[in-house]
Write a protein that holds these residues in place. Structure first.
Motif, PDB file in Angstrom:
ATOM      1  N   HIS A   1      -3.978  -0.946   7.909  1.00  0.00           N
ATOM      2  CA  HIS A   1      -4.699   0.296   7.650  1.00  0.00           C
ATOM      3  C   HIS A   1      -3.701   1.369   7.220  1.00  0.00           C
ATOM      4  O   HIS A   1      -2.697   1.588   7.876  1.00  0.00           O
ATOM      5  CB  HIS A   1      -5.459   0.738   8.901  1.00  0.00           C
ATOM      6  CG  HIS A   1      -6.397   1.870   8.667  1.00  0.00           C
ATOM      7  ND1 HIS A   1      -5.969   3.169   8.542  1.00  0.00           N
ATOM      8  CD2 HIS A   1      -7.743   1.894   8.510  1.00  0.00           C
ATOM      9  CE1 HIS A   1      -7.014   3.951   8.334  1.00  0.00           C
ATOM     10  NE2 HIS A   1      -8.107   3.202   8.309  1.00  0.00           N
ATOM     11  N   PRO A   2      -3.967   2.032   6.101  1.00  0.00           N
ATOM     12  CA  PRO A   2      -2.976   2.989   5.590  1.00  0.00           C
ATOM     13  C   PRO A   2      -2.820   4.232   6.458  1.00  0.00           C
ATOM     14  O   PRO A   2      -3.720   4.592   7.221  1.00  0.00           O
ATOM     15  CB  PRO A   2      -3.528   3.353   4.201  1.00  0.00           C
ATOM     16  CG  PRO A   2      -4.982   3.040   4.264  1.00  0.00           C
ATOM     17  CD  PRO A   2      -5.125   1.885   5.209  1.00  0.00           C
TER      18      PRO A   2
ATOM     19  N   ILE B   1      -8.763   4.483  -1.124  1.00  0.00           N
ATOM     20  CA  ILE B   1      -8.318   3.112  -0.859  1.00  0.00           C
ATOM     21  C   ILE B   1      -9.516   2.325  -0.352  1.00  0.00           C
ATOM     22  O   ILE B   1     -10.187   2.739   0.598  1.00  0.00           O
ATOM     23  CB  ILE B   1      -7.174   3.090   0.177  1.00  0.00           C
ATOM     24  CG1 ILE B   1      -5.972   3.891  -0.338  1.00  0.00           C
ATOM     25  CG2 ILE B   1      -6.764   1.650   0.493  1.00  0.00           C
ATOM     26  CD1 ILE B   1      -4.868   4.078   0.683  1.00  0.00           C
ATOM     27  N   HIS B   2      -9.791   1.217  -1.006  1.00  0.00           N
ATOM     28  CA  HIS B   2     -10.931   0.374  -0.632  1.00  0.00           C
ATOM     29  C   HIS B   2     -10.395  -0.928  -0.047  1.00  0.00           C
ATOM     30  O   HIS B   2      -9.765  -1.717  -0.746  1.00  0.00           O
ATOM     31  CB  HIS B   2     -11.795   0.096  -1.864  1.00  0.00           C
ATOM     32  CG  HIS B   2     -13.110  -0.533  -1.537  1.00  0.00           C
ATOM     33  ND1 HIS B   2     -14.092  -0.725  -2.483  1.00  0.00           N
ATOM     34  CD2 HIS B   2     -13.625  -1.026  -0.369  1.00  0.00           C
ATOM     35  CE1 HIS B   2     -15.149  -1.292  -1.912  1.00  0.00           C
ATOM     36  NE2 HIS B   2     -14.878  -1.498  -0.641  1.00  0.00           N
ATOM     37  N   LEU B   3     -10.648  -1.141   1.246  1.00  0.00           N
ATOM     38  CA  LEU B   3     -10.174  -2.318   1.961  1.00  0.00           C
ATOM     39  C   LEU B   3     -11.283  -3.362   2.045  1.00  0.00           C
ATOM     40  O   LEU B   3     -12.420  -3.039   2.406  1.00  0.00           O
ATOM     41  CB  LEU B   3      -9.728  -1.936   3.376  1.00  0.00           C
ATOM     42  CG  LEU B   3      -8.666  -0.836   3.485  1.00  0.00           C
ATOM     43  CD1 LEU B   3      -8.405  -0.506   4.953  1.00  0.00           C
ATOM     44  CD2 LEU B   3      -7.377  -1.245   2.791  1.00  0.00           C
TER      45      LEU B   3
ATOM     46  N   SER C   1     -14.059  10.670  -2.123  1.00  0.00           N
ATOM     47  CA  SER C   1     -12.782  11.239  -2.568  1.00  0.00           C
ATOM     48  C   SER C   1     -12.885  12.730  -2.849  1.00  0.00           C
ATOM     49  O   SER C   1     -11.882  13.362  -3.179  1.00  0.00           O
ATOM     50  CB  SER C   1     -12.292  10.511  -3.833  1.00  0.00           C
ATOM     51  OG  SER C   1     -13.181  10.730  -4.908  1.00  0.00           O
TER      52      SER C   1
ATOM     53  N   VAL D   1     -10.418   6.355   2.993  1.00  0.00           N
ATOM     54  CA  VAL D   1     -10.433   4.894   3.046  1.00  0.00           C
ATOM     55  C   VAL D   1     -11.872   4.429   3.223  1.00  0.00           C
ATOM     56  O   VAL D   1     -12.604   4.939   4.077  1.00  0.00           O
ATOM     57  CB  VAL D   1      -9.565   4.366   4.205  1.00  0.00           C
ATOM     58  CG1 VAL D   1      -9.701   2.854   4.347  1.00  0.00           C
ATOM     59  CG2 VAL D   1      -8.104   4.757   4.000  1.00  0.00           C
TER      60      VAL D   1
ATOM     61  N   ASP E   1     -10.469   9.629   8.398  1.00  0.00           N
ATOM     62  CA  ASP E   1     -10.316   9.362   6.967  1.00  0.00           C
ATOM     63  C   ASP E   1     -11.015   8.078   6.532  1.00  0.00           C
ATOM     64  O   ASP E   1     -11.062   7.786   5.337  1.00  0.00           O
ATOM     65  CB  ASP E   1      -8.821   9.228   6.596  1.00  0.00           C
ATOM     66  CG  ASP E   1      -8.099  10.559   6.643  1.00  0.00           C
ATOM     67  OD1 ASP E   1      -8.769  11.585   6.450  1.00  0.00           O
ATOM     68  OD2 ASP E   1      -6.891  10.563   6.891  1.00  0.00           O
ATOM     69  N   THR E   2     -11.526   7.289   7.487  1.00  0.00           N
ATOM     70  CA  THR E   2     -12.021   5.945   7.166  1.00  0.00           C
ATOM     71  C   THR E   2     -13.529   5.849   7.344  1.00  0.00           C
ATOM     72  O   THR E   2     -14.085   6.294   8.348  1.00  0.00           O
ATOM     73  CB  THR E   2     -11.331   4.905   8.066  1.00  0.00           C
ATOM     74  OG1 THR E   2      -9.926   4.943   7.828  1.00  0.00           O
ATOM     75  CG2 THR E   2     -11.837   3.496   7.765  1.00  0.00           C
TER      76      THR E   2
ATOM     77  N   ILE F   1       0.838  -1.205   0.000  1.00  0.00           N
ATOM     78  CA  ILE F   1       0.000   0.000   0.000  1.00  0.00           C
ATOM     79  C   ILE F   1       0.870   1.251   0.000  1.00  0.00           C
ATOM     80  O   ILE F   1       0.636   2.202  -0.761  1.00  0.00           O
ATOM     81  CB  ILE F   1      -0.950  -0.017   1.215  1.00  0.00           C
ATOM     82  CG1 ILE F   1      -1.977  -1.135   1.077  1.00  0.00           C
ATOM     83  CG2 ILE F   1      -1.660   1.326   1.364  1.00  0.00           C
ATOM     84  CD1 ILE F   1      -2.812  -1.360   2.325  1.00  0.00           C
TER      85      ILE F   1
ATOM     86  N   ARG G   1       1.128   4.157  -2.988  1.00  0.00           N
ATOM     87  CA  ARG G   1       0.885   5.573  -2.679  1.00  0.00           C
ATOM     88  C   ARG G   1       2.093   6.441  -2.994  1.00  0.00           C
ATOM     89  O   ARG G   1       1.943   7.625  -3.329  1.00  0.00           O
ATOM     90  CB  ARG G   1       0.504   5.718  -1.212  1.00  0.00           C
ATOM     91  CG  ARG G   1      -0.866   5.140  -0.880  1.00  0.00           C
ATOM     92  CD  ARG G   1      -1.239   5.370   0.566  1.00  0.00           C
ATOM     93  NE  ARG G   1      -1.354   6.800   0.872  1.00  0.00           N
ATOM     94  CZ  ARG G   1      -1.600   7.270   2.089  1.00  0.00           C
ATOM     95  NH1 ARG G   1      -1.730   6.431   3.117  1.00  0.00           N
ATOM     96  NH2 ARG G   1      -1.702   8.570   2.298  1.00  0.00           N
TER      97      ARG G   1
ATOM     98  N   ALA H   1     -13.815   0.869   4.048  1.00  0.00           N
ATOM     99  CA  ALA H   1     -13.657  -0.525   4.465  1.00  0.00           C
ATOM    100  C   ALA H   1     -15.013  -1.210   4.373  1.00  0.00           C
ATOM    101  O   ALA H   1     -15.955  -0.826   5.083  1.00  0.00           O
ATOM    102  CB  ALA H   1     -13.110  -0.615   5.885  1.00  0.00           C
TER     103      ALA H   1
END
Length: 345
Positions: free
Chosen positions: A104-105, A93-95, A342, A111, A133-134, A81, A85, A113
């Motif tokens: 986790h970035p 980023i799609h987890l 985004s 992000v 951010d997630t 990852i 980047r 998830a």
């Protein structure tokens, strides 16, 4: 406006159109859709994966999976990852992996998830929504209802299946089908017992992953039951899966876990085949009792309804699938969500 999406799969499961796992199938579908729509798709997944976009491969899935192998795969994923980047302007980023907290970035990119598995299978801290951010989301209403409240939990985004690729017609044959991962929580042994009680042959299609408990389960609970009335086919690709689902008298889903959507049950509906399932998780919102299959409480109930599967009209199953389980609708919702999160909407 073109997006660059970095999708990250579970580090110990290859991604391809023929993947057995639901998370890998959804990731593969989104990767194809991104490329078809003119976006840049980058996928971090084990070597041997097949993607439409760019594969940033980590080590292949090992022959045996233990905690040490899992830690190595997670470390490789975190490194991958960071490498992507460093060279790419990633928009989101799609987890997809159950172990996403392990890689986790770092902050700086939104992000998403997706919780493909029951919420109580995840570490509690993963679901708190501590990172600004997630964002998290579930894949069914039933799963969402069991998720702890969080300011980062989005409305559920239901899974879909490729309806247009599941339209092949095959004459119905007198066998029941189990299709999925071969592991204790999927209840393969219960499908065997139900089919035997109903006097109907059972075909078992699926993958035994290299976890010691999965392999032990196959050796102790499945292999001894194999014979003329119960066959194990192993992993099957999409075309063979479609043939099996279309020709089966019914699909058995005796899952002991809280199913979060059951892609195979939705595929069966698209193929015009009745599903007989236990009422766990999202199965009661996937199977319309008496219309697309039957919800039963135990093996005896499953055996009884195998005999009634012929009462389910294939066209009714297909109509429900078309109205509720469209992969195209799912993809459009994900692409809109990517743009929104985004800031590129």
């Amino acid at each position: 406006m073109s997006l660059t999406i970095l999708s990250v799969g579970y580090p110990l499961a290859a991604v391809s159109p023929n993947s057995a796992g639901g998370a890998e199938q959804i990731l593969a579908a989104l990767d194809r859709a991104l490329v078809a729509a003119g976006h840049r798709s980058i996928v971090v997944a084990p070597a041997g994966s097949r993607v439409a976009g760019h594969l940033h491969a980590i080590a292949p899935v090992p022959d045996g999976i233990d905690p040490a192998a899992q830690r190595r795969a997670q470390d490789e994923t975190a490194t991958a990852i960071a490498a992507v980047r460093a060279r790419e302007a990633v928009d989101l980023i799609h987890l997809h992996g159950i172990d996403f907290p392990a890689y986790h970035p770092a902050p700086g990119v939104p992000v998403l998830a997706t919780l493909h598995l029951p919420p109580d299978w995840y570490p509690a801290e993963a679901l708190r929504g501590d990172s600004p951010d997630t964002w998290l989301h579930c894949v069914s209403e039933a799963q969402h209802a069991t998720c702890p409240p969080s300011p980062r939990l989005l409305p559920p985004l239901p899974n879909g299946v490729p309806l247009e690729r599941l339209t092949a017609r095959h004459a119905k044959r007198n066998f029941a089908l189990f299709l999925g991962r071969i592991c204790p929580e999927k209840g393969v042994h219960l499908a065997i017992a139900a089919a035997r009680a109903a006097g109907v042959p059972l075909l078992i299609a699926g993958q035994v992953y290299p976890y010691p408990d999965h392999q032990r389960y196959f050796d102790e609970a499945v292999r001894p039951a194999l014979g003329p009335g119960c066959r194990f086919l192993g992993p099957v690709g999409f075309a063979r899966k479609r043939r099996l689902l279309s020709a089966a008298r019914c699909l058995l889903v005796p899952s002991l876990a809280a199913e979060t959507s059951s892609l195979v049950a939705r595929e069966a509906a698209a193929c015009g085949t009745a599903v007989i399932a236990f009422p766990n998780g999202a199965m009661t919102e996937t199977v319309e009792h008496g219309r697309t299959g039957f919800i039963v409480d135990d093996v005896a109930g499953m055996a009884a309804e195998i005999g009634n599967a012929g009462r389910i009209a294939p066209e009714a199953c297909r109509a429900v699938a078309a109205a509720r389980f469209s992969e195209a609708v799912m993809v459009d919702r994900y692409l809109a969500l990517y743009s929104q999160l985004s800031g590129r909407a």
